[in-house]
Design an enzyme around this catalytic site. Structure first.
Site, PDB file in Angstrom:
ATOM      1  CE  LYS A  80      -3.910   1.864   2.767  1.00 30.55           C
ATOM      2  NZ  LYS A  80      -4.726   1.647   3.987  1.00 30.55           N
ATOM      3  CB  SER A 155      -8.191   3.463   3.096  1.00 38.25           C
ATOM      4  OG  SER A 155      -7.290   2.863   4.001  1.00 38.25           O
ATOM      5  CB  SER A 179      -8.202   0.478   5.930  1.00 39.34           C
ATOM      6  OG  SER A 179      -8.940   1.662   5.848  1.00 39.34           O
TER       7      SER A 179
HETATM    8  N1  GLN Z   1     -12.915   3.530   6.647  1.00 38.92           N
HETATM    9  C1  GLN Z   1     -12.380   3.974   7.898  1.00 38.92           C
HETATM   10  C2  GLN Z   1     -12.159   5.467   7.851  1.00 38.92           C
HETATM   11  O1  GLN Z   1     -12.515   6.052   6.901  1.00 38.92           O
HETATM   12  C3  GLN Z   1     -11.146   3.223   8.241  1.00 38.92           C
HETATM   13  C4  GLN Z   1      -9.926   3.700   7.556  1.00 38.92           C
HETATM   14  C5  GLN Z   1      -8.727   2.865   7.862  1.00 38.92           C
HETATM   15  O2  GLN Z   1      -8.801   1.818   8.477  1.00 38.92           O
HETATM   16  N2  GLN Z   1      -7.588   3.373   7.460  1.00 38.92           N
HETATM   17  O3  GLN Z   1     -11.661   6.055   8.754  1.00 38.92           O
END
Ligand code: GLN
Length: 475
Positions: A80, A155, A179
């Site tokens: 990532k 994400s 994420s």
């Molecule tokens: N979807 C969650 C957020 O928007 C988690 C993001 C993540 O785990 N980096 O904060």
């Protein structure tokens, strides 16, 4: 012969180490598959053709000389783009870091290199890992390889899509509120978020430091265990990393008979797709048939988890992102004077969602509101942790859906932040509590989209999670 790109990491490393195939062949197969599938899916932000072939050749040379090789000998891996790789851009899918070249390797990248993995590229994400759909990338969205009219989740959507589309067998992501697990569920692959402290965060661009953890995407439980064994372990540069042996590749063949799982009733009381609930419940029944003891449990503070997460994550994000002033890491905008230069530079490179989080976080930490928001959220976080402590006195793991919905259409939730945040209701608690979780494919909805089963365990309960994941995989 099975094409090489569809093989698991475990199968590839075995074939490479035995000399049946070369690491170079495996790398070329992955790169070829990326060339074929990625123009549509767009999982990658950068592809390292030359470096990957060179690294694969050096693994082949080692094997030829009879030297011992690492756990991931010749396995193509994607990373990532919020993890630092020395000499490569680390953009976090943000304009503000578009040209930022990392001066060092993240701990997990050092580990991948030490284990002889072949890093083939860096994957797309929601800007600074803030989002649940990969649509907040400043560069381009990633599409779900199972249905390219839909989002892959976020994400870490790029890493999930790369593994789902068989471009790589293994990829790294980060999980602050879901994420890794949520995109894994939506793309139909496995996604493991380790216990907080299991994997070093050194070189992971910080979002919510008390929640962030690097995780692994794979298509099998065995590969998930392999990935964790490769990246886990203590690192003096992350003061929250824990010095506790990882337990090698973990005995998955131990089976699951006699394990006790809890089904938390609050996780089924949220607004859940009927097909998701049906697939999860059917899988729980199959686990019971394998000799797993199933009981209903209660995690009473679940209804406050998402609000608590939003406060803590944005508070930490507002502090962490203060360093992206547009001056140090990116091409600054010139100004009339110093304050003008700062004002122009700071706002330029950050997207709407990132700005929203910074503003929310600054607000909940501000003098007049600190007690009402941040302090209160910290107390509720403790209650959520206690809920889990109590449940894990009775069961070895908790089983529930990963996401209340399957992959939605591109654009469907983009204009409504609250609807987007609602995607995370079932994943954020694990980060607040610091416990490990894995999402495992467990069926499909009426439209044929993958459903993920989430297994949560007590701190350092990864071996049991992976055994259960292996059992679900077999069903
Ligand atoms: N979807 C969650 C957020 O928007 C988690 C993001 C993540 O785990 N980096 O904060």
């Amino acid at each position: 012969m099975t094409p090489l790109h569809v093989l698991t990491a475990t199968a590839l490393r075995r074939k490479i180490q035995s000399g049946e195939i070369t690491a170079e062949q495996a790398a070329r197969a992955a790169l070829e598959r990326i060339r074929e599938a990625d123009p549509e899916v767009r999982a990658f932000l950068t592809i390292f053709e030359k470096e990957a072939i060179a690294q694969a050749k050096s693994v082949d040379a080692k094997i030829k000389e009879g030297q011992s090789c690492g756990l991931l000998a010749g396995v193509p891996v994607a990373v990532k783009d919020n993890l630092a790789i020395q000499g490569q851009t680390t953009t976090c899918a943000s304009k503000s870091l578009e040209n930022f070249v990392a001066p060092y390797d993240a701990h997990v990248v050092e580990r991948l290199k030490a284990e002889d993995a072949v890093i083939v590229g860096k994957t797309n994400l929601d800007e600074f890992a803030m989002g649940s759909s990969c649509e907040h990338s400043a560069f381009h969205p990633t599409l779900n390889p199972r249905d390219t009219t839909r989002i892959p989740g976020g994400s870490s959507g790029g890493s999930a899509a790369a593994v789902a589309a068989e471009m790589v067998p293994l990829a790294l992501g980060s999980d602050t509120g879901g994420s890794v697990r949520q995109p894994a569920a939506l793309c139909g692959v496995m996604g493991l978020k380790p216990t907080y402290g299991r994997v070093s965060r050194y070189g992971l661009v910080a979002f919510g430091s008390s929640l962030d953890q690097v995780g692994v995407f794979a298509r099998t439980a065995e590969d998930s265990a392999l990935g964790l064994a490769a990246i886990g372990g203590w690192d003096r540069r992350d003061s929250t990393s824990v010095d506790r042996p990882i337990g090698g590749l973990m005995p998955l063949e131990a089976g699951v008979a006699g394990l006790r799982i809890g089904v938390p009733k609050e996780y089924f009381a949220v607004d859940l797709d009927a097909d998701v609930e049906a697939a999860v419940r059917a899988t729980i029944a199959k686990l019971a048939a394998l000799g797993v003891e199933v009981q209903e449990v209660s995690l009473p503070h679940t209804e406050y988890a998402n609000a608590t997460y939003q406060i803590i994550a944005t508070a930490e994000a507002s502090s962490n992102l203060a360093r992206y002033d547009g001056v140090i890491y990116s091409a600054r905008k010139e100004g009339e004077n110093l304050s003008d230069l700062f004002a122009r530079s700071r706002g330029y490179g950050l997207g709407t969602e990132v700005k929203r989080r910074i503003e929310l976080g600054t607000y909940v930490l501000s003098a007049g509101y600190y007690d009402a928001y941040y302090l209160k959220a910290s107390k509720v976080r403790r209650l959520i942790q206690k809920d889990f402590d109590q449940v894990f006195e009775k069961v070895d793991a908790v089983v529930c859906p990963t996401s209340p919905i399957t992959a939605f259409r591109i654009g469907e939730r983009l204009e409504d932040p609250l609807k987007m945040y609602a995607c995370d209701v079932l994943t954020v608690s694990a980060n607040l509590a610091g416990i490990p979780g894995i999402s495992v494919p467990c069926g499909r909805d009426a439209a044929g989209l993958p459903v993920g089963l989430q297994i949560l365990g007590p701190g350092f309960g990864e071996p049991e999670l992976l055994r259960l994941a292996a059992a679900v995989e077999q069903t």
